[in-house]
Design a protein around this motif. Structure first.
Motif, PDB file in Angstrom:
ATOM      1  N   PRO A  94       1.013  -1.231  -0.016  1.00 39.31           N
ATOM      2  CA  PRO A  94       0.051  -0.126  -0.188  1.00 39.31           C
ATOM      3  C   PRO A  94       0.955   1.388  -0.706  1.00 39.31           C
ATOM      4  N   ILE A  95       1.746   1.524   0.429  1.00 40.19           N
ATOM      5  CA  ILE A  95       2.598   2.346   0.803  1.00 40.19           C
ATOM      6  C   ILE A  95       3.510   2.543  -0.274  1.00 40.19           C
ATOM      7  N   VAL A  96       4.425   1.214  -1.206  1.00 35.73           N
ATOM      8  CA  VAL A  96       4.632   1.753  -2.237  1.00 35.73           C
ATOM      9  C   VAL A  96       3.493   2.344  -3.562  1.00 35.73           C
ATOM     10  N   LEU A  97       2.746   1.294  -3.590  1.00 33.65           N
ATOM     11  CA  LEU A  97       1.229   2.037  -4.226  1.00 33.65           C
ATOM     12  C   LEU A  97       1.168   3.922  -4.636  1.00 33.65           C
ATOM     13  N   SER A  98       1.292   3.761  -3.414  1.00 32.13           N
ATOM     14  CA  SER A  98       0.655   5.248  -3.117  1.00 32.13           C
ATOM     15  C   SER A  98       1.981   6.264  -3.083  1.00 32.13           C
ATOM     16  N   LEU A  99       2.814   5.850  -3.073  1.00 29.84           N
ATOM     17  CA  LEU A  99       4.303   6.727  -3.324  1.00 29.84           C
ATOM     18  C   LEU A  99       4.619   6.675  -5.644  1.00 29.84           C
ATOM     19  N   SER A 100       4.157   5.209  -5.772  1.00 26.93           N
ATOM     20  CA  SER A 100       3.552   5.282  -6.915  1.00 26.93           C
ATOM     21  C   SER A 100       3.132   5.977  -7.899  1.00 26.93           C
ATOM     22  N   LEU A 101       2.460   6.921  -7.257  1.00 28.05           N
ATOM     23  CA  LEU A 101       0.907   7.222  -7.170  1.00 28.05           C
ATOM     24  C   LEU A 101       1.090   8.686  -8.070  1.00 28.05           C
ATOM     25  N   PHE A 102       2.177   8.839  -6.413  1.00 29.76           N
ATOM     26  CA  PHE A 102       2.249  10.333  -6.038  1.00 29.76           C
ATOM     27  C   PHE A 102       2.914  10.553  -7.146  1.00 29.76           C
ATOM     28  N   VAL A 103       4.500  10.286  -7.354  1.00 27.87           N
ATOM     29  CA  VAL A 103       5.483  10.690  -8.454  1.00 27.87           C
ATOM     30  C   VAL A 103       4.877  10.121  -9.953  1.00 27.87           C
ATOM     31  N   ALA A 104       4.031   9.005  -9.673  1.00 25.99           N
ATOM     32  CA  ALA A 104       3.712   9.011 -11.167  1.00 25.99           C
ATOM     33  C   ALA A 104       2.752  10.304 -12.211  1.00 25.99           C
ATOM     34  N   ILE A 105       2.371  11.293 -10.946  1.00 27.18           N
ATOM     35  CA  ILE A 105       0.683  12.906 -11.581  1.00 27.18           C
ATOM     36  C   ILE A 105       2.176  13.496 -11.882  1.00 27.18           C
ATOM     37  N   ILE A 106       3.018  13.257 -10.349  1.00 28.25           N
ATOM     38  CA  ILE A 106       3.779  14.892 -10.627  1.00 28.25           C
ATOM     39  C   ILE A 106       4.359  14.664 -11.388  1.00 28.25           C
ATOM     40  N   GLY A 107       5.359  13.498 -11.585  1.00 26.78           N
ATOM     41  CA  GLY A 107       5.884  13.147 -12.878  1.00 26.78           C
ATOM     42  C   GLY A 107       5.261  13.820 -14.299  1.00 26.78           C
ATOM     43  N   THR A 108       4.016  13.305 -14.323  1.00 21.82           N
ATOM     44  CA  THR A 108       3.622  13.329 -15.838  1.00 21.82           C
ATOM     45  C   THR A 108       3.707  15.138 -16.149  1.00 21.82           C
ATOM     46  N   LEU A 109       2.254  15.387 -14.720  1.00 24.96           N
ATOM     47  CA  LEU A 109       1.978  16.518 -14.837  1.00 24.96           C
ATOM     48  C   LEU A 109       3.786  17.630 -15.063  1.00 24.96           C
ATOM     49  N   ALA A 110       4.689  17.337 -14.336  1.00 26.34           N
ATOM     50  CA  ALA A 110       5.288  18.637 -14.751  1.00 26.34           C
ATOM     51  C   ALA A 110       6.184  18.400 -16.040  1.00 26.34           C
ATOM     52  N   ARG A 111       5.963  17.540 -16.794  1.00 26.14           N
ATOM     53  CA  ARG A 111       6.469  17.484 -18.339  1.00 26.14           C
ATOM     54  C   ARG A 111       5.253  17.575 -18.804  1.00 26.14           C
ATOM     55  N   MET A 112       4.068  17.958 -18.614  1.00 18.55           N
ATOM     56  CA  MET A 112       3.701  18.760 -19.332  1.00 18.55           C
ATOM     57  C   MET A 112       3.577  19.831 -19.502  1.00 18.55           C
ATOM     58  N   TYR A 113       3.733  20.034 -18.861  1.00 11.35           N
ATOM     59  CA  TYR A 113       4.386  21.374 -18.232  1.00 11.35           C
ATOM     60  C   TYR A 113       4.925  22.058 -19.080  1.00 11.35           C
ATOM     61  N   GLN A 114       6.222  21.226 -18.661  1.00 10.45           N
ATOM     62  CA  GLN A 114       7.683  21.992 -19.563  1.00 10.45           C
ATOM     63  C   GLN A 114       7.769  21.670 -21.347  1.00 10.45           C
ATOM     64  N   ASP A 115       6.666  20.631 -21.131  1.00 12.87           N
ATOM     65  CA  ASP A 115       6.283  20.192 -22.888  1.00 12.87           C
ATOM     66  C   ASP A 115       5.420  21.606 -23.619  1.00 12.87           C
ATOM     67  N   SER A 116       4.773  22.089 -22.736  1.00 11.74           N
ATOM     68  CA  SER A 116       4.151  23.458 -22.989  1.00 11.74           C
ATOM     69  C   SER A 116       2.313  22.214 -23.538  1.00 11.74           C
ATOM     70  N   GLU A 117       2.464  21.635 -23.359  1.00 15.57           N
ATOM     71  CA  GLU A 117       1.165  20.510 -23.125  1.00 15.57           C
ATOM     72  C   GLU A 117       0.088  20.882 -22.702  1.00 15.57           C
ATOM     73  N   MET A 118      -0.368  21.592 -21.100  1.00 16.50           N
ATOM     74  CA  MET A 118      -1.116  22.226 -20.246  1.00 16.50           C
ATOM     75  C   MET A 118      -1.430  23.795 -21.123  1.00 16.50           C
ATOM     76  N   VAL A 119      -0.118  24.265 -21.616  1.00 12.07           N
ATOM     77  CA  VAL A 119      -1.117  25.540 -22.556  1.00 12.07           C
ATOM     78  C   VAL A 119      -2.028  25.394 -23.372  1.00 12.07           C
ATOM     79  N   ILE A 120      -2.517  23.838 -24.183  1.00 13.96           N
ATOM     80  CA  ILE A 120      -2.776  23.606 -25.062  1.00 13.96           C
ATOM     81  C   ILE A 120      -4.417  23.119 -24.414  1.00 13.96           C
ATOM     82  N   TRP A 121      -4.393  22.575 -23.208  1.00 12.55           N
ATOM     83  CA  TRP A 121      -5.347  22.426 -22.266  1.00 12.55           C
ATOM     84  C   TRP A 121      -5.913  23.290 -21.592  1.00 12.55           C
ATOM     85  N   PHE A 122      -5.180  25.085 -21.123  1.00 12.20           N
ATOM     86  CA  PHE A 122      -5.359  25.592 -20.780  1.00 12.20           C
ATOM     87  C   PHE A 122      -6.407  26.465 -21.604  1.00 12.20           C
TER      88      PHE A 122
END
Length: 367
Positions: free
Chosen positions: A61-89
């Motif tokens: 449970p702890i490993v899955l929680s940390l994996s989920l947390f890191v995966a979401i932050i890593g994906t959103l950070a990449r989308m910000y850096q690649d300007s994909e979030m600009v398209i979303w907004f």
């Protein structure tokens, strides 16, 4: 719909990679820990892989929680850096519209975390306890191995027999040391044989020497030589398994939550599930598109937040166990508070407001 499917694909790839890395690290650490327990005589060397597997299952449970947390932050950070979030907004969608997509992606993991925390954790702890009890309850005869020093089940004796001994019933070159009740003794002999009598195991030593040292107001040291000497090796153990709070089923903990120890354990298990939900909200609220910060900045931030949150979980378990707070009150304070902070932060970012703006408007209202 296109945005949702693209985001979930990125999240799946990131989650798989993160989970693989974390599982590798956890399995390695648990293997080292289990090997250390085996070297100390806590578990059987033949059960190392089983104990490690049950331990990893308990911490999933702890490993899955940390994996989920890191995966979401890593994906959103990449989308910000690649300007994909600009398209979303630019399409008219804000941060608040991303949260349902993240929840649709995370709910199978949250269900898995709930099942592992409420049912998998106590089952794995029970299996580990059974293996340890079976190993500890074996007789001292089974512990003796030719050419190796072994500790008795009671922990107050050390045995050694020569490697050339044909069997444990007829051993040669014996070393036997015992420390008990302010008395130390060391016995060596050329030969030994085992005698079973009244449910007890005796060792008959022949042609040896015994050194006995007694502590106290007047320490005494005695040295004696003997042709034949008998000493009690062990009493046949009675199989008994002592259940702990960690091995109790969650339903039983809920029924007996009036006990502070049961209440703390139940709050810990439920807290793991609520924390997984809060990690999704916190990940969306924490991640931003600062061009000066690299990808590792977001990962480090995620790890720091996870460590602080996990330590608060452990602190709450201690407080509930000591009777400072009830389990329900602590769940409401910690997880409800974190959820409120995360949602408030997300609302402010979605409305493009900051704490500075709120403070400025408050000052203007006073003026």
């Amino acid at each position: 719909m296109l945005f949702d499917s693209a985001l979930r694909k990125d999240l799946s790839r990131s989650l798989l990679a993160t989970l693989t890395v974390l599982l590798t690290v956890v399995v390695t650490l648990m293997l080292i820990r289990t090997l250390g327990q085996a070297s100390k005589g806590s578990v059987s060397p033949s059960d190392i892989m089983l104990v490690m597997a049950y331990t990893v299952l308990g911490y999933m449970p702890i490993v899955l929680s940390l994996s989920l947390f890191v995966a979401i932050i890593g994906t959103l950070a990449r989308m910000y850096q690649d300007s994909e979030m600009v398209i979303w907004f630019a399409s008219g969608l804000g941060l608040a519209h991303i949260l349902p997509t993240l929840m649709r992606f995370a709910w199978p993991l949250i269900v898995a975390i709930a099942g592992l925390a409420l049912f998998g954790w106590p089952w794995s702890q029970e299996q580990i306890l059974d293996l340890r009890n079976q190993f500890q309850q074996r007789s001292d005869i089974d512990r003796i191995a030719p050419g190796e020093f072994q500790i008795s089940s009671s922990g107050d004796s050390v045995f050694f027999v020569d490697r050339d001994s044909s069997s444990l019933e007829q051993a040669k070159q014996i070393f036997f040391a015992r420390s008990k009740n302010e008395e130390n003794s060391v016995t060596v002999s050329k030969e030994a044989s085992l005698i079973q009598q009244d449910g007890q195991t005796w060792v008959q030593l022949e042609s040896g020497q015994r050194v006995q040292q007694t502590y106290g107001a007047k320490p005494v040291i005695r040295v004696m030589e003997f042709e034949r000497y008998e000493t009690l090796l062990s009493r046949n153990p009675v199989a008994s398994v002592q259940a702990t709070v960690r091995t109790m089923p969650s339903l039983e903990l809920f029924e007996q939550r009036s006990d502070s120890a049961n209440d703390s354990e139940l709050a810990w298990r439920i807290g793991l599930v609520l924390a997984a939900i809060n990690y999704v909200v916190l990940a969306l609220a924490l991640t931003s598109g600062n061009p000066r910060s690299g990808r590792m900045t977001h990962i480090i931030t995620a790890l720091l937040v996870f460590i602080v949150y996990f330590n608060l979980l452990s602190l709450g378990e201690s407080w509930v166990g000591n009777g400072v707070l009830s389990g329900g009150a602590w769940l409401l304070i910690l997880h409800g508070g974190v959820f409120a902070v995360g949602m408030s932060w997300l609302w402010m970012r979605n409305a493009q407001r900051s704490f500075k703006d709120l403070w400025t408007k408050r000052g203007e209202a006073r003026a």
